[in-house]
Design a protein around this motif. Structure first.
Motif, PDB file in Angstrom:
ATOM      1  N   ILE A 194       0.878  -1.390  -0.033  1.00 53.31           N
ATOM      2  CA  ILE A 194      -0.133  -0.290  -0.172  1.00 53.31           C
ATOM      3  C   ILE A 194       1.113   1.322   0.001  1.00 53.31           C
ATOM      4  N   PHE A 195       1.987   1.187   0.752  1.00 54.78           N
ATOM      5  CA  PHE A 195       2.840   2.378   0.795  1.00 54.78           C
ATOM      6  C   PHE A 195       3.587   2.528  -0.410  1.00 54.78           C
ATOM      7  N   THR A 196       4.005   1.700  -1.293  1.00 53.63           N
ATOM      8  CA  THR A 196       4.530   1.408  -2.419  1.00 53.63           C
ATOM      9  C   THR A 196       3.689   2.316  -3.470  1.00 53.63           C
ATOM     10  N   GLU A 197       2.419   1.531  -3.498  1.00 57.56           N
ATOM     11  CA  GLU A 197       1.205   2.156  -4.352  1.00 57.56           C
ATOM     12  C   GLU A 197       1.021   3.720  -4.082  1.00 57.56           C
ATOM     13  N   ARG A 198       0.918   4.130  -2.844  1.00 63.11           N
ATOM     14  CA  ARG A 198       0.697   5.414  -2.351  1.00 63.11           C
ATOM     15  C   ARG A 198       1.896   6.484  -2.694  1.00 63.11           C
ATOM     16  N   SER A 199       3.140   5.961  -2.681  1.00 64.35           N
ATOM     17  CA  SER A 199       4.143   6.795  -3.253  1.00 64.35           C
ATOM     18  C   SER A 199       4.096   6.868  -4.823  1.00 64.35           C
ATOM     19  N   GLY A 200       3.539   5.937  -5.410  1.00 63.62           N
ATOM     20  CA  GLY A 200       3.551   6.210  -6.965  1.00 63.62           C
ATOM     21  C   GLY A 200       2.338   6.958  -7.251  1.00 63.62           C
ATOM     22  N   ASP A 201       1.300   7.036  -6.530  1.00 66.37           N
ATOM     23  CA  ASP A 201      -0.087   7.978  -6.890  1.00 66.37           C
ATOM     24  C   ASP A 201       0.888   9.395  -6.601  1.00 66.37           C
ATOM     25  N   LEU A 202       1.290   9.606  -5.756  1.00 69.12           N
ATOM     26  CA  LEU A 202       1.899  10.932  -5.262  1.00 69.12           C
ATOM     27  C   LEU A 202       2.896  11.363  -6.135  1.00 69.12           C
ATOM     28  N   ILE A 203       3.704  10.272  -6.739  1.00 67.99           N
ATOM     29  CA  ILE A 203       4.827  10.816  -7.747  1.00 67.99           C
ATOM     30  C   ILE A 203       4.123  11.020  -9.095  1.00 67.99           C
ATOM     31  N   ALA A 204       2.989  10.504  -9.423  1.00 74.65           N
ATOM     32  CA  ALA A 204       2.345  10.721 -10.617  1.00 74.65           C
ATOM     33  C   ALA A 204       1.549  11.995 -10.652  1.00 74.65           C
ATOM     34  N   TRP A 205       0.883  12.508  -9.333  1.00 76.93           N
ATOM     35  CA  TRP A 205       0.491  13.624  -9.314  1.00 76.93           C
ATOM     36  C   TRP A 205       1.246  14.871  -9.227  1.00 76.93           C
ATOM     37  N   TYR A 206       2.299  14.629  -8.734  1.00 72.63           N
ATOM     38  CA  TYR A 206       3.430  15.711  -8.731  1.00 72.63           C
ATOM     39  C   TYR A 206       4.019  15.847 -10.254  1.00 72.63           C
ATOM     40  N   THR A 207       4.245  14.891 -10.608  1.00 75.42           N
ATOM     41  CA  THR A 207       4.735  14.882 -12.251  1.00 75.42           C
ATOM     42  C   THR A 207       3.662  15.417 -13.053  1.00 75.42           C
ATOM     43  N   ARG A 208       2.304  15.214 -12.952  1.00 81.47           N
ATOM     44  CA  ARG A 208       1.573  15.797 -13.685  1.00 81.47           C
ATOM     45  C   ARG A 208       1.526  17.419 -13.396  1.00 81.47           C
TER      46      ARG A 208
END
Length: 83
Positions: free
Chosen positions: A15-29
């Motif tokens: 879950i932690f890994t998935e959440r980090s990916g979600d946040l990275i994707a948001w910041y990248t966008r």
């Protein structure tokens, strides 16, 4: 996060890994859509910071994982609310 109290650490780490990916994707966008170079750099730096934080927390350190998961969830909630 008390919701993960009885969840195995390996699952919490996923879950932690998935959440980090979600946040990275948001910041990248946000970085990709920024109109000013300084703003673009700000969001990109945040994405890299999340990546680095994720890499620094050991998969077996449940306490750190949960603390960071709580912070990232709150940050995502703020970003989503602002959209």
């Amino acid at each position: 996060m008390s919701e993960h109290q009885n969840t195995p650490t390996a699952v919490v780490y996923d879950i932690f890994t998935e959440r980090s990916g979600d946040l990275i994707a948001w910041y990248t966008r946000l970085s990709d859509n920024a109109t000013e170079p300084a703003e673009r750099e700000q969001w990109w730096s945040k994405a890299l910071q999340v990546r680095d934080t994720k890499r620094a927390i050991p998969a077996h350190d449940r306490e750190q994982i949960l603390a960071q998961l709580t912070r990232w969830t709150a940050e995502l909630d703020v970003l989503k609310a602002a959209e």
